[in-house]
Motif scaffolding. Structure first.
Motif, PDB file in Angstrom:
ATOM      1  N   THR A  39     -11.267 -14.455 -20.197  1.00 49.59           N
ATOM      2  CA  THR A  39     -10.795 -14.225 -18.836  1.00 49.59           C
ATOM      3  C   THR A  39     -11.867 -13.570 -17.973  1.00 49.59           C
ATOM      4  O   THR A  39     -12.144 -14.011 -16.850  1.00 49.59           O
ATOM      5  N   GLY A  40     -12.492 -12.510 -18.498  1.00 45.59           N
ATOM      6  CA  GLY A  40     -13.495 -11.784 -17.740  1.00 45.59           C
ATOM      7  C   GLY A  40     -14.694 -12.637 -17.386  1.00 45.59           C
ATOM      8  O   GLY A  40     -15.139 -12.664 -16.230  1.00 45.59           O
ATOM      9  N   ASN A  41     -15.216 -13.363 -18.365  1.00 48.61           N
ATOM     10  CA  ASN A  41     -16.392 -14.197 -18.110  1.00 48.61           C
ATOM     11  C   ASN A  41     -16.050 -15.395 -17.230  1.00 48.61           C
ATOM     12  O   ASN A  41     -16.878 -15.830 -16.419  1.00 48.61           O
ATOM     13  N   SER A  42     -14.839 -15.940 -17.374  1.00 48.13           N
ATOM     14  CA  SER A  42     -14.418 -17.044 -16.499  1.00 48.13           C
ATOM     15  C   SER A  42     -14.297 -16.580 -15.055  1.00 48.13           C
ATOM     16  O   SER A  42     -14.656 -17.314 -14.121  1.00 48.13           O
ATOM     17  N   LEU A  43     -13.802 -15.344 -14.854  1.00 44.50           N
ATOM     18  CA  LEU A  43     -13.707 -14.800 -13.498  1.00 44.50           C
ATOM     19  C   LEU A  43     -15.087 -14.604 -12.887  1.00 44.50           C
ATOM     20  O   LEU A  43     -15.286 -14.872 -11.692  1.00 44.50           O
ATOM     21  N   ILE A  44     -16.040 -14.139 -13.705  1.00 38.30           N
ATOM     22  CA  ILE A  44     -17.410 -13.980 -13.199  1.00 38.30           C
ATOM     23  C   ILE A  44     -17.962 -15.325 -12.744  1.00 38.30           C
ATOM     24  O   ILE A  44     -18.579 -15.444 -11.680  1.00 38.30           O
ATOM     25  N   ILE A  45     -17.739 -16.370 -13.546  1.00 38.93           N
ATOM     26  CA  ILE A  45     -18.211 -17.714 -13.188  1.00 38.93           C
ATOM     27  C   ILE A  45     -17.545 -18.187 -11.901  1.00 38.93           C
ATOM     28  O   ILE A  45     -18.207 -18.697 -10.979  1.00 38.93           O
ATOM     29  N   MET A  46     -16.228 -17.995 -11.806  1.00 38.28           N
ATOM     30  CA  MET A  46     -15.483 -18.439 -10.628  1.00 38.28           C
ATOM     31  C   MET A  46     -15.942 -17.700  -9.373  1.00 38.28           C
ATOM     32  O   MET A  46     -16.166 -18.313  -8.316  1.00 38.28           O
ATOM     33  N   VAL A  47     -16.108 -16.380  -9.494  1.00 40.83           N
ATOM     34  CA  VAL A  47     -16.488 -15.564  -8.336  1.00 40.83           C
ATOM     35  C   VAL A  47     -17.877 -15.939  -7.834  1.00 40.83           C
ATOM     36  O   VAL A  47     -18.101 -16.100  -6.628  1.00 40.83           O
ATOM     37  N   THR A  48     -18.834 -16.077  -8.755  1.00 39.13           N
ATOM     38  CA  THR A  48     -20.210 -16.379  -8.336  1.00 39.13           C
ATOM     39  C   THR A  48     -20.357 -17.807  -7.819  1.00 39.13           C
ATOM     40  O   THR A  48     -21.327 -18.111  -7.124  1.00 39.13           O
ATOM     41  N   LEU A  49     -19.425 -18.675  -8.159  1.00 43.19           N
ATOM     42  CA  LEU A  49     -19.455 -20.047  -7.637  1.00 43.19           C
ATOM     43  C   LEU A  49     -18.803 -20.153  -6.265  1.00 43.19           C
ATOM     44  O   LEU A  49     -19.285 -20.886  -5.396  1.00 43.19           O
ATOM     45  N   ASN A  64     -24.677 -18.040 -15.671  1.00 41.70           N
ATOM     46  CA  ASN A  64     -25.092 -18.700 -16.910  1.00 41.70           C
ATOM     47  C   ASN A  64     -24.915 -17.786 -18.117  1.00 41.70           C
ATOM     48  O   ASN A  64     -24.573 -18.256 -19.213  1.00 41.70           O
ATOM     49  N   LEU A  65     -25.128 -16.491 -17.926  1.00 44.02           N
ATOM     50  CA  LEU A  65     -24.900 -15.543 -19.013  1.00 44.02           C
ATOM     51  C   LEU A  65     -23.427 -15.515 -19.398  1.00 44.02           C
ATOM     52  O   LEU A  65     -23.087 -15.498 -20.593  1.00 44.02           O
ATOM     53  N   SER A  66     -22.540 -15.539 -18.416  1.00 46.04           N
ATOM     54  CA  SER A  66     -21.104 -15.532 -18.693  1.00 46.04           C
ATOM     55  C   SER A  66     -20.681 -16.809 -19.424  1.00 46.04           C
ATOM     56  O   SER A  66     -19.872 -16.763 -20.363  1.00 46.04           O
ATOM     57  N   PHE A  67     -21.229 -17.950 -19.009  1.00 41.53           N
ATOM     58  CA  PHE A  67     -20.939 -19.205 -19.716  1.00 41.53           C
ATOM     59  C   PHE A  67     -21.433 -19.139 -21.156  1.00 41.53           C
ATOM     60  O   PHE A  67     -20.742 -19.559 -22.095  1.00 41.53           O
ATOM     61  N   LEU A  68     -22.612 -18.578 -21.340  1.00 41.80           N
ATOM     62  CA  LEU A  68     -23.175 -18.430 -22.678  1.00 41.80           C
ATOM     63  C   LEU A  68     -22.305 -17.516 -23.532  1.00 41.80           C
ATOM     64  O   LEU A  68     -22.094 -17.781 -24.725  1.00 41.80           O
ATOM     65  N   GLU A  69     -21.781 -16.435 -22.949  1.00 42.82           N
ATOM     66  CA  GLU A  69     -20.937 -15.507 -23.701  1.00 42.82           C
ATOM     67  C   GLU A  69     -19.653 -16.184 -24.170  1.00 42.82           C
ATOM     68  O   GLU A  69     -19.158 -15.907 -25.274  1.00 42.82           O
ATOM     69  N   ILE A  70     -19.113 -17.071 -23.347  1.00 38.01           N
ATOM     70  CA  ILE A  70     -17.919 -17.812 -23.752  1.00 38.01           C
ATOM     71  C   ILE A  70     -18.229 -18.692 -24.959  1.00 38.01           C
ATOM     72  O   ILE A  70     -17.464 -18.749 -25.933  1.00 38.01           O
ATOM     73  N   CYS A  71     -19.363 -19.382 -24.899  1.00 41.10           N
ATOM     74  CA  CYS A  71     -19.776 -20.228 -26.037  1.00 41.10           C
ATOM     75  C   CYS A  71     -20.053 -19.372 -27.273  1.00 41.10           C
ATOM     76  O   CYS A  71     -19.637 -19.717 -28.382  1.00 41.10           O
ATOM     77  N   TYR A  72     -20.731 -18.260 -27.074  1.00 39.22           N
ATOM     78  CA  TYR A  72     -21.153 -17.370 -28.161  1.00 39.22           C
ATOM     79  C   TYR A  72     -19.954 -16.869 -28.966  1.00 39.22           C
ATOM     80  O   TYR A  72     -19.941 -16.911 -30.204  1.00 39.22           O
TER      81      TYR A  72
END
Length: 330
Positions: A39-49, A64-72
Motif C-alpha cells: 500500500t505504502g509503495n503503491s501510494l508513492i508511485i501514484m502520488v509521484t505520477l 522506481n525505488l518504490s516499484f523495486l521494493e514491491i518486487c523485492y
C-alpha cells in the motif's frame, strides 16, 4: 565422493517451523507488514505520477525505488506466508533457483538505484546551475536501466554455480527463502569458486555503489557547510535526509549478514537477521519519505482528498438514485 552426493528435485524451506507455536502470529505480523508495504509503495508511485510538482528526477528515482521494493518483497514474503500456514514447505528446484536469482538481481538493483539517488542529490546541491542539463530525462532512464541490468550477469552466474553443484544428501534449507548462505551450506566439496564469485558480487554490487553514495555525501556535506545561512543549510540537508536514512537502513541491515566473519555465522541467527533487509527497508521507506518530505506529504494529502471526494460523490449519487427510485410513477 559421488556416491555420497546427490542431485535434488526440490527443497524443504524450514522457515520458522522450529517455533510451531508462533507460526500463526508470524503469519499475521508478516501479512500485515506485506500489505502495508504494498500500500505504502503503491501510494508513492501514484502520488509521484499524478502530481505535476513531483515530476522531477528526484521523484522519478523514488518512484522506481518504490516499484523495486514491491518486487523485492513479493519475491520472498508470499512463499514465506504460504509455508507458515501449510504443512508442505517444499519449493521446487527451479522455483528455488528462480527465487534466488530474482532476489539477488533486485537487491543489486536497489544498491545502484540508491547510488543514482545520491548522485541526483549531489548534482542538485553541488551543481545546481547545471542540474536540469545533467539530470535530463534520458540520463535518468539510463541510470535506472543500468541499475536493473548491472547485477544480472554476476547474479545469474552465482545462481548457476550453486544450482549445478552436488548437494550432500540434503535438501533442507534452514531459511524462509533461497538465499546464498543457506544454499552454499548444502553444497558438497570445494566451494572456493562460489566464494570467489560471492566476493566479486559484494565488491561490484554493494561496495562500489556504497562508495559512490559516501563520496556523494562527502561532497554534499562539504557544500552544505559552506552555505552562510542556517536556514539555507537546513533546507539543503532536508532534501537528502530521507534518502540518507533509507541508505543507512538498507546497507546497515544487509551488512549484518553478508559481511559478518565466517566464524560468527549461524544459520538460525542469519535467518532472523535477514528479516531486517528483506522486510524492514521496503516497509519503512514509504514512511520515511512521506513523514520527512513536505512535498510528498502535500501531494499525498491531495490524492487522499480526491479519493475521499470521489467516494462521497459516488455515495451521494447512489442515494439520489435510490430516492428517485422510491418516487411512485403513474
Amino acid at each position: 565422493m559421488r556416491r555420497n552426493q546427490s542431485m535434488v528435485n526440490n527443497f524443504l524451506l524450514l522457515g520458522f517451523s522450529n517455533l510451531p507455536g508462533l507460526e500463526g502470529l508470524f503469519f499475521f505480523v508478516f501479512l500485515t507488514i506485506y500489505l502495508l508495504t504494498l500500500t505504502g509503495n503503491s501510494l508513492i508511485i501514484m502520488v509521484t505520477l499524478t502530481d505535476q510538482t513531483l515530476h522531477s528526477p528526484m521523484y522519478f528515482f523514488l518512484r522506481n525505488l518504490s516499484f523495486l521494493e514491491i518486487c523485492y518483497t513479493s519475491i520472498t514474503i508470499p512463499k514465506m506466508l504460504e509455508n507458515l500456514l501449510s504443512k508442505d514447505k517444499t519449493i521446487s528446484f527451479f522455483g528455488c533457483a528462480f527465487q534466488m536469482s530474482l532476489f539477488l538481481i533486485t537487491g543489486a538493483a536497489e544498491c545502484y538505484i540508491l547510488a543514482g539517488m545520491a548522485y541526483d542529490r549531489y548534482v542538485a546541491i553541488c551543481q545546481p546551475l547545471h542540474y536540469t542539463l545533467i539530470m535530463s530525462s534520458r540520463v535518468c532512464y539510463e541510470l535506472v536501466a543500468a541499475s536493473w541490468l548491472v547485477g544480472v550477469p554476476v547474479q545469474l552466474s552465482q545462481t548457476f554455480l550453486v544450482f549445478t553443484s552436488y548437494f550432500c544428501n540434503s535438501n533442507v534449507i534452514n531459511h524462509f527463502f533461497c538465499d546464498i548462505p543457506p544454499m552454499v551450506n548444502l553444497v558438497c566439496g570445494d566451494i572456493s569458486i562460489n566464494e570467489l564469485v560471492a566476493q566479486v558480487e559484494v565488491a561490484l554490487l554493494a561496495v562500489i555503489p556504497f562508495a559512490l553514495v559516501l563520496m556523494s555525501y562527502v561532497c554534499i556535506g562539504s557544500t552544505i557547510l559552506k552555505i552562510p545561512s542556517v536556514e539555507g543549510r537546513r533546507k539543503a540537508f532536508s532534501t537528502c535526509s530521507s534518502h540518507l536514512m533509507v541508505v543507512v537502513v538498507f546497507y546497515g541491515s544487509g551488512m549484518t549478514v553478508y559481511l559478518k566473519p565466517k566464524s560468527s555465522h549461524s544459520l538460525d541467527m542469519d535467518k532472523f537477521l535477514s528479516l531486517f533487509y528483506t522486510i524492514l527497508p521496503p516497509f519503512i521507506n514509504p514512511l520515511i519519505y512521506s513523514l520527512r518530505n513536505k512535498e510528498v506529504r502535500v501531494a499525498l494529502g491531495k490524492v487522499l482528498l480526491t479519493l475521499h471526494s470521489q467516494e462521497t460523490n459516488g455515495h451521494r449519487k447512489n442515494e439520489h438514485s435510490k430516492t428517485l427510485g422510491d418516487i411512485p410513477t403513474h
